[in-house]
Design a protein around this motif. Structure first.
Motif, PDB file in Angstrom:
ATOM      1  N   THR A 256       0.823  -1.206   0.000  1.00 23.98           N
ATOM      2  CA  THR A 256       0.000   0.000   0.000  1.00 23.98           C
ATOM      3  C   THR A 256       0.864   1.266   0.000  1.00 23.98           C
ATOM      4  O   THR A 256       0.568   2.238  -0.714  1.00 23.98           O
ATOM      5  CB  THR A 256      -0.932   0.005   1.224  1.00 23.98           C
ATOM      6  OG1 THR A 256      -1.748  -1.169   1.196  1.00 23.98           O
ATOM      7  CG2 THR A 256      -1.825   1.234   1.214  1.00 23.98           C
ATOM      8  N   ILE A 260       0.898   4.204  -2.856  1.00 21.21           N
ATOM      9  CA  ILE A 260       0.727   5.632  -2.555  1.00 21.21           C
ATOM     10  C   ILE A 260       1.889   6.440  -3.128  1.00 21.21           C
ATOM     11  O   ILE A 260       1.697   7.519  -3.708  1.00 21.21           O
ATOM     12  CB  ILE A 260       0.593   5.843  -1.036  1.00 21.21           C
ATOM     13  CG1 ILE A 260      -0.703   5.209  -0.518  1.00 21.21           C
ATOM     14  CG2 ILE A 260       0.631   7.321  -0.690  1.00 21.21           C
ATOM     15  CD1 ILE A 260      -0.836   5.242   0.986  1.00 21.21           C
ATOM     16  N   HIS A 264       1.678   9.453  -6.028  1.00 19.76           N
ATOM     17  CA  HIS A 264       2.277  10.785  -5.896  1.00 19.76           C
ATOM     18  C   HIS A 264       3.159  11.103  -7.107  1.00 19.76           C
ATOM     19  O   HIS A 264       3.108  12.212  -7.657  1.00 19.76           O
ATOM     20  CB  HIS A 264       3.117  10.875  -4.617  1.00 19.76           C
ATOM     21  CG  HIS A 264       2.320  11.133  -3.378  1.00 19.76           C
ATOM     22  ND1 HIS A 264       1.613  10.144  -2.718  1.00 19.76           N
ATOM     23  CD2 HIS A 264       2.102  12.279  -2.680  1.00 19.76           C
ATOM     24  CE1 HIS A 264       1.014  10.665  -1.661  1.00 19.76           C
ATOM     25  NE2 HIS A 264       1.280  11.955  -1.610  1.00 19.76           N
ATOM     26  N   TYR A 298      -7.802   8.158 -11.811  1.00 18.03           N
ATOM     27  CA  TYR A 298      -8.658   8.687 -10.751  1.00 18.03           C
ATOM     28  C   TYR A 298      -9.972   7.907 -10.662  1.00 18.03           C
ATOM     29  O   TYR A 298     -10.530   7.740  -9.570  1.00 18.03           O
ATOM     30  CB  TYR A 298      -8.933  10.165 -11.011  1.00 18.03           C
ATOM     31  CG  TYR A 298      -9.764  10.839  -9.946  1.00 18.03           C
ATOM     32  CD1 TYR A 298      -9.170  11.349  -8.796  1.00 18.03           C
ATOM     33  CD2 TYR A 298     -11.146  10.981 -10.092  1.00 18.03           C
ATOM     34  CE1 TYR A 298      -9.930  11.975  -7.816  1.00 18.03           C
ATOM     35  CE2 TYR A 298     -11.909  11.608  -9.127  1.00 18.03           C
ATOM     36  CZ  TYR A 298     -11.301  12.097  -7.986  1.00 18.03           C
ATOM     37  OH  TYR A 298     -12.058  12.707  -7.018  1.00 18.03           O
ATOM     38  N   ASN A 305      -8.444   4.968  -5.101  1.00 19.66           N
ATOM     39  CA  ASN A 305      -8.268   5.333  -3.689  1.00 19.66           C
ATOM     40  C   ASN A 305      -6.967   6.089  -3.465  1.00 19.66           C
ATOM     41  O   ASN A 305      -6.926   7.082  -2.721  1.00 19.66           O
ATOM     42  CB  ASN A 305      -8.304   4.073  -2.822  1.00 19.66           C
ATOM     43  CG  ASN A 305      -9.691   3.454  -2.775  1.00 19.66           C
ATOM     44  OD1 ASN A 305     -10.686   4.147  -2.948  1.00 19.66           O
ATOM     45  ND2 ASN A 305      -9.756   2.149  -2.563  1.00 19.66           N
ATOM     46  N   TYR A 306      -5.894   5.624  -4.106  1.00 18.29           N
ATOM     47  CA  TYR A 306      -4.592   6.276  -3.922  1.00 18.29           C
ATOM     48  C   TYR A 306      -4.581   7.666  -4.559  1.00 18.29           C
ATOM     49  O   TYR A 306      -4.090   8.631  -3.955  1.00 18.29           O
ATOM     50  CB  TYR A 306      -3.495   5.405  -4.529  1.00 18.29           C
ATOM     51  CG  TYR A 306      -3.525   3.972  -4.047  1.00 18.29           C
ATOM     52  CD1 TYR A 306      -3.260   3.660  -2.712  1.00 18.29           C
ATOM     53  CD2 TYR A 306      -3.834   2.924  -4.911  1.00 18.29           C
ATOM     54  CE1 TYR A 306      -3.304   2.349  -2.253  1.00 18.29           C
ATOM     55  CE2 TYR A 306      -3.866   1.613  -4.464  1.00 18.29           C
ATOM     56  CZ  TYR A 306      -3.608   1.327  -3.142  1.00 18.29           C
ATOM     57  OH  TYR A 306      -3.651   0.031  -2.695  1.00 18.29           O
ATOM     58  N   SER A 309      -6.711  10.251  -2.548  1.00 20.30           N
ATOM     59  CA  SER A 309      -6.055  10.790  -1.350  1.00 20.30           C
ATOM     60  C   SER A 309      -5.043  11.874  -1.714  1.00 20.30           C
ATOM     61  O   SER A 309      -4.921  12.889  -1.014  1.00 20.30           O
ATOM     62  CB  SER A 309      -5.363   9.656  -0.582  1.00 20.30           C
ATOM     63  OG  SER A 309      -4.326   9.081  -1.348  1.00 20.30           O
ATOM     64  N   VAL A 310      -4.316  11.670  -2.825  1.00 24.11           N
ATOM     65  CA  VAL A 310      -3.323  12.678  -3.230  1.00 24.11           C
ATOM     66  C   VAL A 310      -4.007  13.958  -3.679  1.00 24.11           C
ATOM     67  O   VAL A 310      -3.607  15.067  -3.288  1.00 24.11           O
ATOM     68  CB  VAL A 310      -2.427  12.124  -4.355  1.00 24.11           C
ATOM     69  CG1 VAL A 310      -1.432  13.183  -4.814  1.00 24.11           C
ATOM     70  CG2 VAL A 310      -1.682  10.884  -3.871  1.00 24.11           C
ATOM     71  N   THR A 312      -6.892  15.032  -2.810  1.00 24.42           N
ATOM     72  CA  THR A 312      -7.493  15.684  -1.642  1.00 24.42           C
ATOM     73  C   THR A 312      -6.466  16.542  -0.912  1.00 24.42           C
ATOM     74  O   THR A 312      -6.755  17.676  -0.490  1.00 24.42           O
ATOM     75  CB  THR A 312      -8.070  14.623  -0.693  1.00 24.42           C
ATOM     76  OG1 THR A 312      -9.035  13.824  -1.393  1.00 24.42           O
ATOM     77  CG2 THR A 312      -8.745  15.274   0.498  1.00 24.42           C
ATOM     78  N   LYS A 313      -5.246  16.003  -0.770  1.00 27.78           N
ATOM     79  CA  LYS A 313      -4.181  16.800  -0.134  1.00 27.78           C
ATOM     80  C   LYS A 313      -3.854  18.036  -0.969  1.00 27.78           C
ATOM     81  O   LYS A 313      -3.650  19.127  -0.421  1.00 27.78           O
ATOM     82  CB  LYS A 313      -2.924  15.935   0.026  1.00 27.78           C
ATOM     83  CG  LYS A 313      -3.075  14.793   1.004  1.00 27.78           C
ATOM     84  CD  LYS A 313      -1.804  13.963   1.052  1.00 27.78           C
ATOM     85  CE  LYS A 313      -1.961  12.763   1.964  1.00 27.78           C
ATOM     86  NZ  LYS A 313      -0.741  11.911   1.962  1.00 27.78           N
TER      87      LYS A 313
END
Length: 342
Positions: A256, A260, A264, A298, A305-306, A309-310, A312-313
């Motif tokens: 995981t 991630i 990135h 996406y 999911n990965y 999250s990126v 969102t940041k």
């Protein structure tokens, strides 16, 4: 009517094969509670059968589970002298790693798909190990530039070949070579992780722009494939236990984290391509295609999911800055978001 009933089941089975069992904790518990002879636990047919049963139980109850094509567990693991002599004569060129079940059914045609699947796993391991070594060579700063650039392109070409071979192994080829048949086929593979990596590699290998940063997802993918193969096939080797067991265990337990990291880097590549439009190495077509690929990542279940999250940041960081210092950008940013989520 038969074809209309068959096509939904075929799509369901394709989805069951593409499902990410390794990252589902229920699969580990399910597989640990299955009682089968040790010589059958490594058979791809047996694993595929129980993965379909797991998928039917937890994901899609309408899936029809195929029967196993290998011999039943009730058969003895040690073949008789007559059957062993027949299997020896019929498979003189086979490797000594053949299990008892495959030796007992050496004269039956069911052993051919099992051996073929084993060969596919070995080929994938060889290609991914080669990609990992070549990609490391491309990243090292002390390597001569011409050799580094060649290793850079060979890394993407090797991963593209591996992804294409995996797609062919899992999904086969289109049933019909017309527009409708190709649409059905591409609709079934477009969300697969191997298809995403295939487009990713083609995007970079066909460009004259060299982004060594883009090799990180390739390295992570190759590393995960190699570690899984070594753990499943060389766990009894003393050399593996001494030097490779701890790194392989770490890789599998941190899959995981590697995903991630890859997400990135993939998003960072998109912004680097936008910046490259200001240089003489700009490639507008590559940038457009790559951002379409990011949009696919996406929305695809295997990577969404990965990437979510990126993004969102990024949104938490950028939106306050835009609202405070550049409110005129809110309208174009909203338009881009609508296109992105469409």
């Amino acid at each position: 009517m038969g074809e209309e009933r068959e096509d939904p089941q075929r799509l369901k089975k394709i989805a069951a094969v593409a499902y990410d069992y390794e990252n589902d904790p229920r699969w580990a518990d399910y597989w640990a509670n299955i009682l089968i002879p040790p010589h059958m636990s490594s058979s791809p047919d047996v694993i595929s059968h129980f993965k379909q049963k797991f998928y039917k139980r937890y994901i899609d109850p309408e899936l029809l589970v195929d029967t196993m094509s290998v011999s039943s567990p009730s058969k003895p693991t040690r073949p008789s002298s007559s059957s062993s002599s027949r299997s020896t004569s019929d498979s003189a060129g086979s490797t000594p790693r053949t299990s008892g079940a495959s030796a007992a059914s050496g004269t039956s045609p069911a052993s051919s798909p099992t051996n073929l699947r084993w060969d596919r796993q070995t080929i994938q391991f060889s290609v991914n190990a080669w990609v990992f070594l070549v990609a490391v060579l491309a990243i090292l700063p002390l390597v001569p530039r011409h050799l580094s650039n060649r290793a850079y392109r060979l890394s993407f070409m090797g991963t593209a070949c591996s992804s294409l071979y995996s797609l062919y192994s899992l999904y086969g080829k289109p049933r019909e070579w017309n527009l409708q048949g190709l649409q059905v086929y591409f609709r079934s593979i477009v969300m697969a992780k191997d298809f995403i990596y295939l487009i990713y590699c083609v995007t970079f290998v066909t460009s004259h722009l060299s982004l060594k940063f883009a090799l990180i997802p390739i390295l992570c993918r190759a590393l995960v494939h190699v570690a899984k193969f070594l753990r499943r096939n060389f766990s009894q080797s003393s050399l593996y236990r001494k030097y490779l067991e701890e790194p392989c265990v770490w890789v599998e337990s941190n899959t995981t984290t590697l995903n991630i990291l890859s997400s990135h880097v993939e998003i960072g590549n998109g912004f680097l391509l936008i910046i490259s439009l200001l240089s003489w190495q700009r490639n507008l077509i590559q940038t457009f295609v790559y951002w379409q690929l990011l949009k696919l990542m996406y929305h695809a279940p295997v990577t969404s999911n990965y990437h979510l999250s990126v993004w969102t940041k990024i949104g938490r960081t950028v939106h306050p800055f835009i609202q405070r210092w550049a409110p005129f950008l809110e309208t174009p940013v909203s338009a881009v978001q609508r296109w992105w989520l469409r």
